[in-house]
Write a protein that holds these residues in place. Structure first.
Motif, short mmCIF file in Angstrom:
data_model
loop_
_atom_site.label_atom_id
_atom_site.label_comp_id
_atom_site.label_asym_id
_atom_site.label_seq_id
_atom_site.Cartn_x
_atom_site.Cartn_y
_atom_site.Cartn_z
N LEU A 92 32.25 41.45 40.96
CA LEU A 92 32.42 41.17 39.54
C LEU A 92 31.22 41.56 38.67
CD1 LEU A 92 34.17 39.89 37.34
CD2 LEU A 92 33.19 37.67 37.95
N GLU A 93 30.02 41.19 39.09
CA GLU A 93 28.86 41.45 38.24
C GLU A 93 28.51 42.92 38.12
OE1 GLU A 93 25.28 38.74 38.07
OE2 GLU A 93 26.12 38.23 40.04
N VAL A 97 35.06 45.43 33.29
CA VAL A 97 36.43 44.96 33.21
C VAL A 97 37.39 46.15 33.22
CG1 VAL A 97 38.11 43.74 31.77
CG2 VAL A 97 35.80 42.83 32.06
N ASP A 98 36.96 47.27 32.66
CA ASP A 98 37.81 48.47 32.69
C ASP A 98 38.03 48.95 34.12
OD1 ASP A 98 38.22 48.54 29.98
OD2 ASP A 98 36.64 50.01 29.58
N MET A 104 44.30 47.41 38.61
CA MET A 104 45.57 46.75 38.34
C MET A 104 46.64 47.74 37.88
SD MET A 104 45.12 43.53 39.06
CE MET A 104 46.55 42.76 38.29
N GLU A 105 46.26 48.74 37.11
CA GLU A 105 47.22 49.72 36.62
C GLU A 105 47.91 50.44 37.77
OE1 GLU A 105 48.53 50.45 33.76
OE2 GLU A 105 47.33 49.08 32.56
N GLN A 141 39.54 39.05 50.19
CA GLN A 141 38.51 39.62 51.05
C GLN A 141 37.27 40.00 50.24
OE1 GLN A 141 40.35 42.58 53.70
NE2 GLN A 141 42.30 41.60 53.25
N PRO A 142 36.08 39.78 50.80
CA PRO A 142 34.84 40.08 50.08
C PRO A 142 34.79 41.53 49.61
CG PRO A 142 34.38 38.87 52.11
CD PRO A 142 35.83 39.22 52.14
N PHE A 143 34.27 41.72 48.41
CA PHE A 143 34.11 43.03 47.78
C PHE A 143 35.43 43.75 47.55
CE2 PHE A 143 29.95 42.20 49.73
CZ PHE A 143 29.14 42.35 48.62
N ASN A 144 36.52 43.04 47.68
CA ASN A 144 37.85 43.57 47.37
C ASN A 144 38.51 42.73 46.28
OD1 ASN A 144 39.18 45.68 49.64
ND2 ASN A 144 37.34 44.60 50.28
N GLU A 145 37.71 42.19 45.37
CA GLU A 145 38.21 41.23 44.40
C GLU A 145 39.35 41.81 43.55
OE1 GLU A 145 34.49 40.45 42.48
OE2 GLU A 145 33.61 40.10 44.45
N ALA A 146 39.12 42.97 42.95
CA ALA A 146 40.14 43.57 42.09
C ALA A 146 41.34 44.03 42.90
CB ALA A 146 39.55 44.74 41.30
#
Length: 273
Positions: A92-93, A97-98, A104-105, A141-146
């Motif tokens: 995240l940090e 956001v884009d 997501m797209e 899963q870690p580092f797979n947030e998006a």
């Protein structure tokens, strides 16, 4: 009986390519789609080797106009396989956001665009929607947030759509592979120097990448997943959720029986420490 038609997204490589060829060998008329048809030679070569022909079309799942253009003129569709997707590693940090919106797209809204356009045809044929998600749609899963957020969204959407679609004769299923040996991983774009730029997350990212390399060293072949998908296309009563290997079943099962979340947290914390 007339030959049944299936439209498969993301067929330039990996699971999509293997499924397009396997379905054609099984007697389906396959509309094999990809964003850029100049990337079709590997698919075309595999089809020639298998002695089958495919209807290859351009389709960008993130572009509703492209989706409509691809489906315009179809007079029959018996099944849709939502396979197109893109991996993403980040936290995240350290991303915008884009960046998250782009994930997501492709992985969520792309599935919605194609499914929405296909449903009228599938109602006529009393057909089925099959969506390739991931064990990452069950276990964060870690580092797979998006990426996991997108796959969680797909799973929730399809689980909610399934009973509604069933009232019109359309079945809905999700297929959850684990690690698969394909270009999917290399397309994520993470290299060995990535931890150097990870700041406070460098040790965790190093541990995660080391663990991931080990997992994909023993990954499932795309052809095995394709076999599962073709079985699901032909099933008289397709299940809603299908996992493609014993490893995937064990991994997802950790979450599905984890009522307080402690089992999953205990598992994934070990990946980054």
């Amino acid at each position: 009986m007339s030959v049944k038609t299936v439209l498969i997204t993301g067929t330039s490589s990996g699971i999509g390519l293997a499924t397009a060829v396997a379905a054609a060998r099984d007697g389906w008329h396959v509309i094999a789609t990809m964003r850029d048809t100049t990337k079709s030679p590997a698919l075309q070569a595999a089809a020639r080797d298998a002695g089958v022909s495919l209807d290859v079309r351009a389709l960008d799942v993130t572009d509703p106009a492209s989706v409509d253009a691809c489906l315009t003129g179809l007079d029959r569709l018996d099944a849709l396989v939502n396979n197109a997707g893109a991996g993403h590693v980040g936290t995240l940090e350290q991303e915008s956001v884009d960046d998250v919106r782009a994930v997501m797209e492709v992985n969520f809204f792309g599935v919605l665009h194609v499914t929405r356009a296909a449903l009228p045809l599938l109602r006529t044929s009393r057909g089925r929607v099959v969506t390739v998600t991931s064990v990452g749609g069950v276990v964060g899963q870690p580092f797979n947030e998006a990426y996991c957020a997108a796959k969680f969204a797909v799973e929730g959407f399809m689980e909610s759509l399934a009973p509604v679609a069933a009232t019109t004769g359309v079945s809905v299923s999700v297929v959850e592979p684990g690690a698969v040996a394909s270009e999917f991983v290399s397309n994520v774009g993470i290299d060995a120097t990535a931890p150097e730029a990870a700041g406070p997350y460098a040790p965790a990212l190093s541990a995660y990448l080391e663990r991931t390399r080990g997992a994909f060293a023993d990954a499932q072949a795309p052809q095995e997943v394709a076999h599962t998908l073709v079985d699901l296309l032909n099933a008289e009563r397709p299940a809603f959720r299908v996992l493609t290997s014993d490893r995937a079943r064990a991994f997802a099962g950790t979450k599905l029986k984890d009522l307080d979340g402690s089992a999953v947290q205990g598992l994934t914390r070990g990946w980054v420490s």
